[in-house]
Write an enzyme that holds these catalytic residues in place. Structure first.
Site, PDB file in Angstrom:
ATOM      1  N   LYS A 108      -5.697  17.045   0.169  1.00 43.88           N
ATOM      2  CA  LYS A 108      -6.866  16.156   0.303  1.00 43.88           C
ATOM      3  C   LYS A 108      -7.291  16.080   1.762  1.00 43.88           C
ATOM      4  O   LYS A 108      -8.473  16.255   2.084  1.00 43.88           O
ATOM      5  CB  LYS A 108      -6.493  14.755  -0.180  1.00 43.88           C
ATOM      6  CG  LYS A 108      -7.507  13.666   0.220  1.00 43.88           C
ATOM      7  CD  LYS A 108      -7.149  12.289  -0.287  1.00 43.88           C
ATOM      8  CE  LYS A 108      -6.204  11.538   0.576  1.00 43.88           C
ATOM      9  NZ  LYS A 108      -6.794  10.913   1.769  1.00 43.88           N
ATOM     10  N   ASN A 109      -6.334  15.862   2.658  1.00 37.66           N
ATOM     11  CA  ASN A 109      -6.693  15.613   4.059  1.00 37.66           C
ATOM     12  C   ASN A 109      -7.074  16.873   4.814  1.00 37.66           C
ATOM     13  O   ASN A 109      -7.617  16.801   5.909  1.00 37.66           O
ATOM     14  CB  ASN A 109      -5.565  14.850   4.760  1.00 37.66           C
ATOM     15  CG  ASN A 109      -5.462  13.432   4.229  1.00 37.66           C
ATOM     16  OD1 ASN A 109      -6.364  12.979   3.526  1.00 37.66           O
ATOM     17  ND2 ASN A 109      -4.373  12.760   4.543  1.00 37.66           N
TER      18      ASN A 109
ATOM     19  N   CYS B 190     -10.018  -1.155   6.721  1.00 39.81           N
ATOM     20  CA  CYS B 190      -9.575  -0.839   5.349  1.00 39.81           C
ATOM     21  C   CYS B 190      -8.242  -1.564   5.170  1.00 39.81           C
ATOM     22  O   CYS B 190      -7.740  -2.219   6.075  1.00 39.81           O
ATOM     23  CB  CYS B 190      -9.442   0.664   5.160  1.00 39.81           C
ATOM     24  SG  CYS B 190      -7.934   1.346   5.809  1.00 39.81           S
TER      25      CYS B 190
ATOM     26  N   ARG C 192      -8.619   0.613  12.027  1.00 39.64           N
ATOM     27  CA  ARG C 192      -9.038   2.031  12.057  1.00 39.64           C
ATOM     28  C   ARG C 192     -10.305   2.223  12.886  1.00 39.64           C
ATOM     29  O   ARG C 192     -11.342   2.669  12.390  1.00 39.64           O
ATOM     30  CB  ARG C 192      -9.187   2.537  10.628  1.00 39.64           C
ATOM     31  CG  ARG C 192      -7.908   2.296   9.836  1.00 39.64           C
ATOM     32  CD  ARG C 192      -7.839   2.979   8.541  1.00 39.64           C
ATOM     33  NE  ARG C 192      -7.571   4.407   8.703  1.00 39.64           N
ATOM     34  CZ  ARG C 192      -7.482   5.241   7.666  1.00 39.64           C
ATOM     35  NH1 ARG C 192      -7.680   4.779   6.467  1.00 39.64           N
ATOM     36  NH2 ARG C 192      -7.255   6.525   7.845  1.00 39.64           N
TER      37      ARG C 192
ATOM     38  N   ASP D 147       2.136   8.706   5.733  1.00 39.76           N
ATOM     39  CA  ASP D 147       1.626   8.759   4.352  1.00 39.76           C
ATOM     40  C   ASP D 147       2.742   8.899   3.330  1.00 39.76           C
ATOM     41  O   ASP D 147       2.475   8.872   2.130  1.00 39.76           O
ATOM     42  CB  ASP D 147       0.642   9.917   4.183  1.00 39.76           C
ATOM     43  CG  ASP D 147      -0.638   9.680   4.963  1.00 39.76           C
ATOM     44  OD1 ASP D 147      -1.428  10.612   5.099  1.00 39.76           O
ATOM     45  OD2 ASP D 147      -0.822   8.558   5.466  1.00 39.76           O
TER      46      ASP D 147
ATOM     47  N   ARG E  33      -7.890   8.544  -5.771  1.00 43.26           N
ATOM     48  CA  ARG E  33      -8.420   9.057  -4.498  1.00 43.26           C
ATOM     49  C   ARG E  33      -7.606  10.243  -4.005  1.00 43.26           C
ATOM     50  O   ARG E  33      -8.128  11.133  -3.350  1.00 43.26           O
ATOM     51  CB  ARG E  33      -8.387   7.959  -3.430  1.00 43.26           C
ATOM     52  CG  ARG E  33      -9.303   6.803  -3.693  1.00 43.26           C
ATOM     53  CD  ARG E  33      -9.427   5.914  -2.483  1.00 43.26           C
ATOM     54  NE  ARG E  33      -9.827   6.691  -1.296  1.00 43.26           N
ATOM     55  CZ  ARG E  33     -10.068   6.136  -0.110  1.00 43.26           C
ATOM     56  NH1 ARG E  33      -9.933   4.844   0.050  1.00 43.26           N
ATOM     57  NH2 ARG E  33     -10.432   6.874   0.915  1.00 43.26           N
TER      58      ARG E  33
END
Ligand code: EPZ
Length: 422
Positions: free
Chosen positions: A22-23, A118, A123, A308, A400
Site C-alpha cells: 500500500k505505502n 488523524c 502529522r 506499523d 484501507r
C-alpha cells in the site's frame, strides 16, 4: 458499518499470499504526474486507500483505470485540468499530500490541503515544506491549504532533513527529478517503499543514486517518460500475517515474503521464540517451542522496528511469558489498541509513549472497536487466539490496508467471518 467475527480456533497451517505494498503504491501513483506519458503499475493491492488516491488523481484530470480486478493501474496525466488537491479528499488520506512535489516539479505550482490530524497523531508537513523550499519553491499556508509556486522551476540543492520522514523524502525526491541541477538529500528515509519509488522513477528516466541509504542524490532531467513497474511486496502485511502462527501456533508460509523486507522484525520474533525461514516461495513462520517469550520493542525509521507493526506485536506480547516494554517513538498517539486488548483480558499499562505488557495465559473474546488501520488488525490477531468470540467493529479502517483478510485467514484454518452492517 461492517464488523468481523473471529473465534479462537487453534493452530493455523497453510499459505497466505502477500499483496503489493500500500505505502509503495500510494507514492508510485502520484509519480504519474511527473510525466505526460503513461505509467502502469502491476501487483497493485486492492484497497480503499488506492481508490482514494485514484479519485484524487482523477480530480486533477489524470486518467486512471484499474484493470485485472485492480491488480493493474494504468495512468496518464498528459492533460491535467487542476493542480489543487481538495481538503475533502486529503483529510481522508494523508498520503494525498504526495501530489505536492510532482505537481510543483511539472507545473511550477500546486495547492494542497493540509491533511489535518488523524487518530495516531498531528502529522504536520513542515519537513515536506522545508525540503521543497530548499529546492526554490515559495510555499505559504492560506485557509488550511499549502500554496506552492516555483515560477522559474525548481533548482537542485543540498538539504538535510531534521527527521527521516518517509513522505517528505518521497515528495522531495519526486520534485528533484525535474529540478535544474543536482540535489543531495541527507538524512533521507530508507524504507523499501522509497527504494521501490526510485526504481520506478529510474525506469521513467530519472537519474538517482543512494536510495535505501541516508543520502540520496538526484540529477535533474528535462522530462520523464512513461514506464511499467511492479509494486514491491507489502512488508507490513507480511509482518502482520507472520504473527498469525506466532500467536496461534501452527506453521504458515507467507508467499512473496522476503527476509530483506522484515529483517529487524524477524529478529525480534526469533528472540521471542518464533522461527522465520526463507523458502523458495517466501517465508515460513512457526513457534520454535511452547510459549512465546516477552521481548522489548522500540519503533524507529527503517531499518529499525516498523511503527506499523507495533500494534500487531503488542497482540503477540499479550500472551507471551514475561513482561514486554514497547516504546513508540514515531507517532505520539499510537496505543489506541491497548484499551481494546485490555477488554480481552490483556494486562497493559500505557504511560506516554511507552506500553508495558505483562503476558497472561490466554485472552478472552470480547466486542472491541477498531480505531485505526493497524490497531484493527492487531485486534483480529488477538481474537484468533482468544477463547471464545471477538467482534471487531468499524472494519472500514481495515479495508484501507488489508485486502481479503477473511479469505486469507480462512485459508489457513481461522474461524473468521465478515458481518454486514446496516
Ligand atoms: C508513512 O507515513 C506511512 N504512510 C505510515 O504508514 C508510516 O507509519 C510512516 O511513514 C512511518 O513509517 C505512507 O507511506 C502512506 P513520516 P508518513 O513522515 O510519511 C512526523 C500505515 O499504517 N513528521 O515518516 O506520514 C510525523 O508526525 C501508515 O500504513 C513531521 O513532524 O510518515 C510522524 O510523527 C500510518 N513533519 C513522524 O514524523 C513532517 O513534515 C513520521 O512521519 C512529516 C512527518
Amino acid at each position: 458499518m461492517d464488523s468481523i467475527l473471529v473465534t479462537g480456533n487453534g493452530p493455523l497451517n497453510g499459505q497466505i499470499p502477500i499483496a503489493g505494498a500500500k505505502n509503495a503504491c500510494l507514492t508510485l501513483m502520484p509519480a504519474t504526474l511527473l510525466s505526460e506519458e503513461p505509467l502502469t503499475l502491476t501487483n497493485a493491492p486492492r484497497l480503499s486507500d488506492i481508490k482514494t488516491m485514484t479519485a484524487l488523481l482523477q480530480s486533477l484530470g489524470a486518467e486512471v483505470s484499474s484493470l485485472q480486478d485492480g491488480q493493474v493501474i494504468a495512468m496518464s496525466s498528459h492533460n491535467l485540468t487542476s493542480q489543487t488537491a481538495d481538503y475533502d479528499i486529503v483529510r481522508k488520506m494523508r498520503a494525498s499530500n504526495l501530489v505536492l512535489g510532482p505537481l510543483l516539479a511539472r507545473f511550477g505550482q500546486a495547492v494542497v490541503s493540509l491533511p489535518g490530524g488523524c487518530a495516531i497523531g498531528a502529522r504536520p508537513m513542515d519537513l515536506h515544506v522545508e525540503g521543497l523550499e530548499a529546492l526554490g519553491a515559495e510555499i505559504e499556508l492560506k485557509d488550511g491549504y499549502l500554496h506552492a509556486r516555483a515560477p522559474g522551476g525548481l533548482k537542485g540543492a543540498v538539504h538535510e532533513m531534521r527527521f527521516a520522514s518517509v513522505g517528505a523524502t518521497e515528495n522531495i525526491v519526486m520534485a528533484a527529478t525535474l529540478a535544474k541541477g543536482t540535489t543531495v538529500l541527507k538524512n533521507a528515509a530508507r524504507e523499501p517503499e522509497i527504494v521501490d519509488l526510485v526504481e520506478c522513477l529510474r525506469k521513467m528516466g530519472a537519474q538517482i543514486s543512494g536510495e535505501g541509504s541516508s543520502t540520496i542524490e538526484i540529477q535533474g532531467v528535462d522530462r520523464l517518460h512513461g514506464a511499467t513497474h511492479q509494486v514491491v511486496t507489502d512488508r507490513i502485511e507480511l509482518g502482520t500475517y507472520m504473527l498469525a502462527p506466532a500467536i496461534c501456533g501452527g506453521e504458515v508460509e507467507l508467499l512473496g515474503g522476503r527476509m530483506s523486507l522484515v529483517e529487524s522484525f524477524a529478529a525480534k520474533l526469533d528472540a521471542a521464540g518464533v522461527s522465520v525461514a526463507e523458502t523458495q516461495n517466501g517465508l515460513k513462520v512457526a513457534r520454535k517451542n511452547g510459549r512465546v517469550q516477552a521481548v522489548d520493542v522500540v519503533t524507529e525509521p527503517f531499518p529499525g522496528f516498523p511503527t506499523d507493526l507495533q500494534a500487531q506485536m503488542m497482540a503477540l506480547m499479550c500472551t507471551a511469558e514475561g513482561t514486554s516494554v514497547l516504546e513508540e517513538r514515531i507517532f505520539e498517539n499510537r496505543f489506541m489498541h491497548a484499551p481494546e486488548l485490555v477488554r480481552m483480558g490483556a494486562n497493559i499499562e500505557v504511560h506516554g509513549g511507552t506500553a508495558t505488557v505483562t503476558g497472561v495465559e490466554a485472552l478472552k473474546g470480547a466486542p472491541v472497536m477498531a480505531t485505526d488501520l493497524r490497531a484493527s488488525v492487531s485486534l483480529i490477531l488477538a481474537g484468533l487466539a482468544a477463547e471464545g468470540e471477538t467482534t471487531v467493529s468499524r472494519v472500514y479502517h481495515l479495508d484501507r490496508g488489508y485486502e481479503h483478510v477473511v479469505r486469507k485467514l480462512e485459508g489457513v484454518g481461522a474461524k473468521i467471518e465478515r458481518i454486514k452492517g446496516e
